[in-house]
Design an enzyme around this catalytic site. Structure first.
Site, PDB file in Angstrom:
ATOM      1  CD  GLN B 226      19.773   5.069  39.024  1.00  0.00           C
ATOM      2  OE1 GLN B 226      18.670   5.236  39.522  1.00  0.00           O
ATOM      3  NE2 GLN B 226      19.913   4.670  37.770  1.00  0.00           N
ATOM      4  NE  ARG B 373      15.122  -3.509  35.358  1.00  0.00           N
ATOM      5  CZ  ARG B 373      15.020  -4.688  35.944  1.00  0.00           C
ATOM      6  NH1 ARG B 373      14.108  -4.894  36.861  1.00  0.00           N
ATOM      7  NH2 ARG B 373      15.807  -5.668  35.614  1.00  0.00           N
ATOM      8  CB  CYS B 374      11.785   2.747  30.082  1.00  0.00           C
ATOM      9  SG  CYS B 374      12.127   4.490  29.908  1.00  0.00           S
ATOM     10  CD  GLU B 743      17.097   0.496  31.159  1.00  0.00           C
ATOM     11  OE1 GLU B 743      17.655   0.517  30.051  1.00  0.00           O
ATOM     12  OE2 GLU B 743      16.974   1.485  31.884  1.00  0.00           O
TER      13      GLU B 743
END
Lengths: 287, 790
Positions: B226, B373-374, B743
């Site tokens: 990523q 995803r936080c 997110e």
């Protein structure tokens, strides 16, 4: 995910399949739907020396009612049963609960029965309905009652040189009903708790025959004879079903695990047995 | 705030606000995507990794002779061998060290111990089974509480000066002011809860294909990353390779969710193997390897306390958090924040004092607390405050919606500085919650709930109002390993008026090839279909820190807008030249440059693009391209109000979400369809974590969630239906007013589901059930509440 190496035989007849299996002894596995076997091989939990693929064997895909029996051939997929008008009672109730649509399209009832995974669904349904398993070996065919066929977890009564060709489920004559109550964490999961119930009513409306069996809360799929005995001869009622449900809960041997506590699972056995019997009785009384 | 947002460009340009069909989908739908494992190079070898079966053990010896003798095995790599190249250990993104291949001890089950390089992957896998490792088992630590006990065995005995299993201690806010507020409070309400360990579980696992040219020293590494640029820099630092000779190519990625941010040992071993052997080496994880060894998420043990007045006004918040870091501290997060942005835990509420104390502990579990995803632990923070506020409502006898309205930061208070130092940019929280409550029919549901209880049925209504802090981040505060968290965009407009936009971030499914083209289309009026977006190749894209923590739109999206404006400035000058007008008289709208007050005189962006290479004003440099590095002035603060209705079966504890209403305000939406897709995904993940999903270990430290039969991903069958709403409060400091949304729903929704289930049984006295809310936990809570007379 790379399995160990193995030999592969594509059998063209049951005789060929049985011969291949006999030749390889306990190192051979029959491949039908492969929905348990292939993942186990890829995780290297199973490493058979030989796979005997029966998918090209003609005639094993028959699903039919003859002689008062529902006959399910070794290549009948779960999905075939789920969409068949021939299925009834607990069979019809359980079919849509088998794993997920992908597994149902490939996996077979006979494969699941032979696998004897205590978290598998079909053996409880067969125990409740009183089915027979037909096995073929080099010396011919024999019929094994399901109660004898399920020996232990992951252990069936087949000899190394035998394979399952068919399962035969008796079709009740009179008013009957069945239900399969399954608690799963998500679609595709094995049962956390499941209960199969089958009831046949006599002329008076009393229960003439009863089948109750448990999935995932006993070391192998198990018939709850004590509950069945209480049911037979009596008229369906909430109290009766609660009594049978209590006996089923007592017969269960759940364990604490990531799915939940033993105490809770036993409670679910109780609740689901009552619900399964209630649904089965309602179906029987309608028909 | 506006309730709806209208595109300013026509559909054929497809700028901001159009639900343009995703450009990338054509190739994925017809099977023409090219993922890591689709890549093959001449002479390529395959690598497989031997992993520790034990969670904690000393390694006495490793015998690789039988494996090395297998036909087709080219090399067997151990930590001892790597140590000769000074590669047995590597730095983590949090400045700790992590074993590449274990030399002294194994510290978690699944840790990398040795690797086999062979001519095909089956041979490599077979040879692994022949490596004999003599392990001497050590006591196993499976919880941070156990880890910090006085007599606990030292996990990191490799680290000089490390005398306990404490990883870090960190705090935010004002302890003294908070104590004063607590002393003044009418009521103190507390909640202890565990946010369990979960795993991002991208459907494509991690892997790489390392190709080191022994003649030139050029290392080309295809990698599921990523953050390819950051990885290149880290590789240069770890391996001592000259940075210009490292090219990281991050091809199509099948999901990341934070899992593909860290550097994993497999990348290092494969690269080292290629360097030594002189052939390309491919390594691709199995599903189980991905689940047991790569970056997990969460595992926060939290205690929160609210100081309140009797009428429900919050005075202060006190939080103590203990995180389970696993065997190596490998969190991907900004350097100066040891628990990520967890201190945003004051949420959407206006109160003067907060004190947040955080500690982390080593355990014998996999390392790598990545943000799943936080947004750097905001999921945990948002969960805690929303659960805590709900608890306070029950304890004070106030409606859970009312206590939120009473304490919300009001629209006229923005920009709002929180007691832990965030400056929220914009928002209208009361309108958001009111709209969500109206949509679900809140008052009517409360009446239904009361009637249902009389019949022995349990209905619950759960609310969560979250505020996120994304888009890290301003360079004065945000860096990873010293690298500032800026991002960049390079835009080239070609003579025919078609453009290529190159970015330092990397899409993993978010739709960058569409959304970032839409930003350029909006600014310059070039049709969106004429703009190609390129990412993921460090040789061909400008520098950037990558895609995670919802930062691509806030940072790289801003860079795309600003670089477009730079191009527009130059284009305006060229247009003025072509139209023989003054620069200041040129207006640009929908790709047409016209002279103010003389609408007939105009040229198109295509005309100007050609002129940029053929017909320039005197003294102007040829070409129409530029690059911009964007350093955000602040984070952005998307928010939302979620309301969930559940039915709980009192007999079994089984619950089902009947309705899920999600209102999101992420500022300006570039592509509404893609935004809704992101929200659907996040709401599904929130449902997963609240209902079924966690990584489980037994007391011996064995990970029992090593495949998708045991680590559960919900399917469409059990996932509830979602009803989406929106408001639009643009970010005042972002060039296009966007806030980021990747997110939001993962952050906001878990508390909504959990609050709904708790709400269904709150009348019995139940205040907390830890996630996942498995039926047995719900049933047990009901049983014990009934037993104590609730």
């Amino acid at each position: 995910m790379f399995p160990s190496s193995f030999d592969y035989v594509a059998a063209r007849s049951v005789e060929e399949a049985v011969a291949a299996k006999a030749g390889a002894g306990d190192d051979a596995r029959v491949l039908a739907g492969g929905q348990s076997l292939i993942p186990m091989m890829k995780m290297r939990l199973a490493a058979p020396a030989q796979l005997v693929d029966i998918n090209r064997v003609p005639g094993l895909d028959a699903l039919e009612r003859t002689n008062g029996q529902l006959r399910v051939g070794a290549l009948v997929r779960h999905a075939d049963i789920a969409r068949s008008d021939l299925a009834f009672g607990a069979i019809a109730s359980a079919a849509p609960w088998i794993s997920d649509p992908l597994v149902r399209n490939l996996g077979t009832l006979c494969g699941s029965v032979a696998h004897c995974d205590p978290e598998g669904d079909w053996n409880s349904v067969l125990l409740a309905t009183g089915a027979d398993v037909v096995a073929r070996g080099p010396s011919g065919e024999r019929t094994i009652p399901i109660t004898d066929f399920v020996v232990d977890f992951f252990t069936n009564a087949l000899r190394d040189d035998e394979m399952v060709t068919e399962v035969r489920i008796p079709v009740p004559n009179g008013r009957s009903g069945g239900s399969y109550q399954k608690l799963e964490r998500k679609v595709g999961d094995y049962a956390t708790v499941a209960v199969a119930a089958h009831l046949e009513l006599g002329g008076t409306g009393a229960i003439a025959r009863a089948g109750v069996a448990l999935t995932a809360v006993v070391p192998k799929n198990t018939k709850v004879t004590a509950a069945e005995n209480v049911l037979v001869g009596n008229h369906p009622s909430t109290e009766l079903f609660e009594e049978a449900a209590e006996l089923a809960a007592q017969a269960s041997e759940p364990r604490d695990d990531v799915r939940g506590s033993a105490e809770w699972k036993r409670n679910v056995v109780r609740v689901f047995t009552r619900r399964a019997l209630t649904a089965a009785a309602a179906q029987a009384q309608q028909g | 705030m506006t309730l709806t947002q209208k595109p300013s460009t026509p559909p054929e340009i497809g700028g901001i606000g159009h639900s343009v069909r995703r450009h990338e989908d054509d190739r994925f739908i017809v099977g023409q995507g090219r993922y890591l494992d689709d890549h093959t190079l001449p002479g390529m070898l395959h690598m497989a990794i031997l992993r520790s079966p034990l969670p904690h053990a000393r390694i006495n010896s490793i015998d690789t002779s039988a494996a090395a003798a297998v036909d087709g095995v080219v090399a067997v790599v151990t930590g001892e061998l790597l140590a000769q190249y000074n590669l047995a250990w590597m730095p983590t993104l949090s400045g700790d060290t992590q074993a590449v291949l274990a030399t002294d001890k194994v510290r978690f089950q699944g840790q990398e111990v040795a690797a086999v390089v062979a001519t095909d992957p089956y041979i490599a896998e077979d040879a692994l089974e022949l490596i004999e490792v003599d392990y001497e088992p050590l006591p196993v630590i499976t919880s941070p509480q156990q880890s910090l006990a006085a007599d606990a065995v030292l996990i990191r005995d490799d680290k000089e000066g490390q005398t306990s299993n404490l990883v870090y201690e960190w705090e935010a806010g004002d302890g003294a002011a908070t104590e004063v507020a607590f002393a003044r409070a009418d009521r103190v309400v507390s909640l202890e809860t565990h946010y369990p360990r979960s795993h991002p579980s991208p459907l494509e696992t991690c892997g790489c294909l390392a190709d080191v040219n022994s003649a030139t020293g050029q290392a080309t590494i295809y990698m599921t990353s990523q953050a390819p640029h950051a990885i290149r820099t880290v590789f240069a630092m770890v391996a001592g390779l000259p940075e210009q000779n490292i090219r990281i190519i991050s091809p199509d990625i099948g999901g990341g969710f934070g899992n593909k941010v860290p550097v994993y040992p497999g990348y290092v071993v494969a690269t080292a193997a290629s360097l030594v052997i002189g052939k390309p080496v491919k390594w691709v994880e199995s599903r189980s390897e991905n689940l047991i060894s790569t970056g997990f998420a969460r595992d926060y043990h939290m205690k929160g306390e609210l100081a309140l007045t009797n009428d429900g006004r919050i005075l202060a918040l006190r939080v103590q958090m203990l995180s389970d870091q696993g065997a190596f501290y490998a969190d991907a997060q900004p350097t100066q924040f040891r628990a990520g942005l967890f201190h945003v835990v004051t949420g959407s509420y206006d109160f003067p004092a907060a004190h947040v104390q955080c500690r982390g502990a080593y355990t014998n579990k996999a390392p790598g607390g990545v943000a799943y995803r936080c947004s750097f632990r905001i999921t945990e923070a948002s969960y805690l405050i929303e659960r805590l506020v709900q608890t306070a409502a029950y304890e004070l006898g106030i409606d859970p919606a009312d206590i939120r309205f009473k304490n919300f930061i009001q629209p006229d208070q923005f920009p709002y500085e929180t007691p832990t130092g965030f400056v929220y940019d914009s928002g209208d929280y009361p309108t958001a919650l009111r709209s969500a409550l109206d949509a679900i029919g809140y008052e009517k549901l409360r009446a239904e709930q009361a009637a249902a209880r009389d019949e022995g049925r349990f209905v619950g209504i759960g609310i969560a109002h979250f505020t996120e802090a994304v888009g890290a981040g301003p360079s004065k505060k945000y860096d990873i390993l010293g690298l500032k968290m800026i991002d960049s965009a390079e835009l080239r407009v070609h003579p025919t008026g078609k453009a290529i936009l190159k970015l330092g971030v990397r899409s993993q499914g978010q739709g960058h090839e569409t959304t970032f083209a839409q930003i350029v289309a909006d600014e310059l009026g070039i049709p969106v279909t004429d703009i190609k977006v390129v990412e993921g190749d460090t040789d061909n894209t400008p520098y950037g820190l990558g895609t995670y923590a919802s930062r691509s739109t806030p940072v790289a999206g801003a860079a795309a807008a600003v670089v477009s404006r730079k191009i527009a400035d130059k284009a305006r000058k060229i247009a003025a030249h072509l139209l023989e007008a003054a620069d200041d008289d040129i207006e640009l709208q929908n790709g047409v440059f016209s002279v103010k007050g003389t609408p007939g005189r105009s040229v198109t962006i295509a005309d100007v693009s050609l002129a940029a290479y053929t017909n320039l004003p005197d003294g102007m440099e040829y070409g129409l391209e530029d690059v911009h590095y964007y350093d955000p002035p602040n984070l952005t603060y998307p928010y939302g109000s979620y309301v969930v209705v559940v039915d709980v079966d009192p007999e079994t504890g089984v619950w089902k979400a009947r309705r899920v209403v999600a209102l999101d305000d992420c500022g300006v939406r570039i592509n509404p369809m893609i935004v809704e897709g992101q929200i659907h995904g996040g709401l599904t993940e929130g449902f997963a974590k609240s209902s079924m999903q966690w990584i489980t270990f037994d007391e011996e430290g064995n990970c029992s969630g090593s495949n998708f039969m045991d680590y559960l991903i919900p399917t469409a069958w059990e996932t509830p239906r979602f009803e989406l709403l929106e408001t639009c409060t643009p970010s005042p400091h972002h060039p296009i007013g966007a806030k980021g949304v990747g997110e939001s729903a993962t952050v906001g929704s878990p508390a909504a589901y959990v609050n709904a289930v708790i709400d269904a049984v709150a009348h019995l006295g139940v205040r907390n059930i830890d996630m996942p809310l498995l039926p047995d936990r719900v049933w047990s809570a009901i049983q014990s509440a009934r037993a104590t007379g609730g």
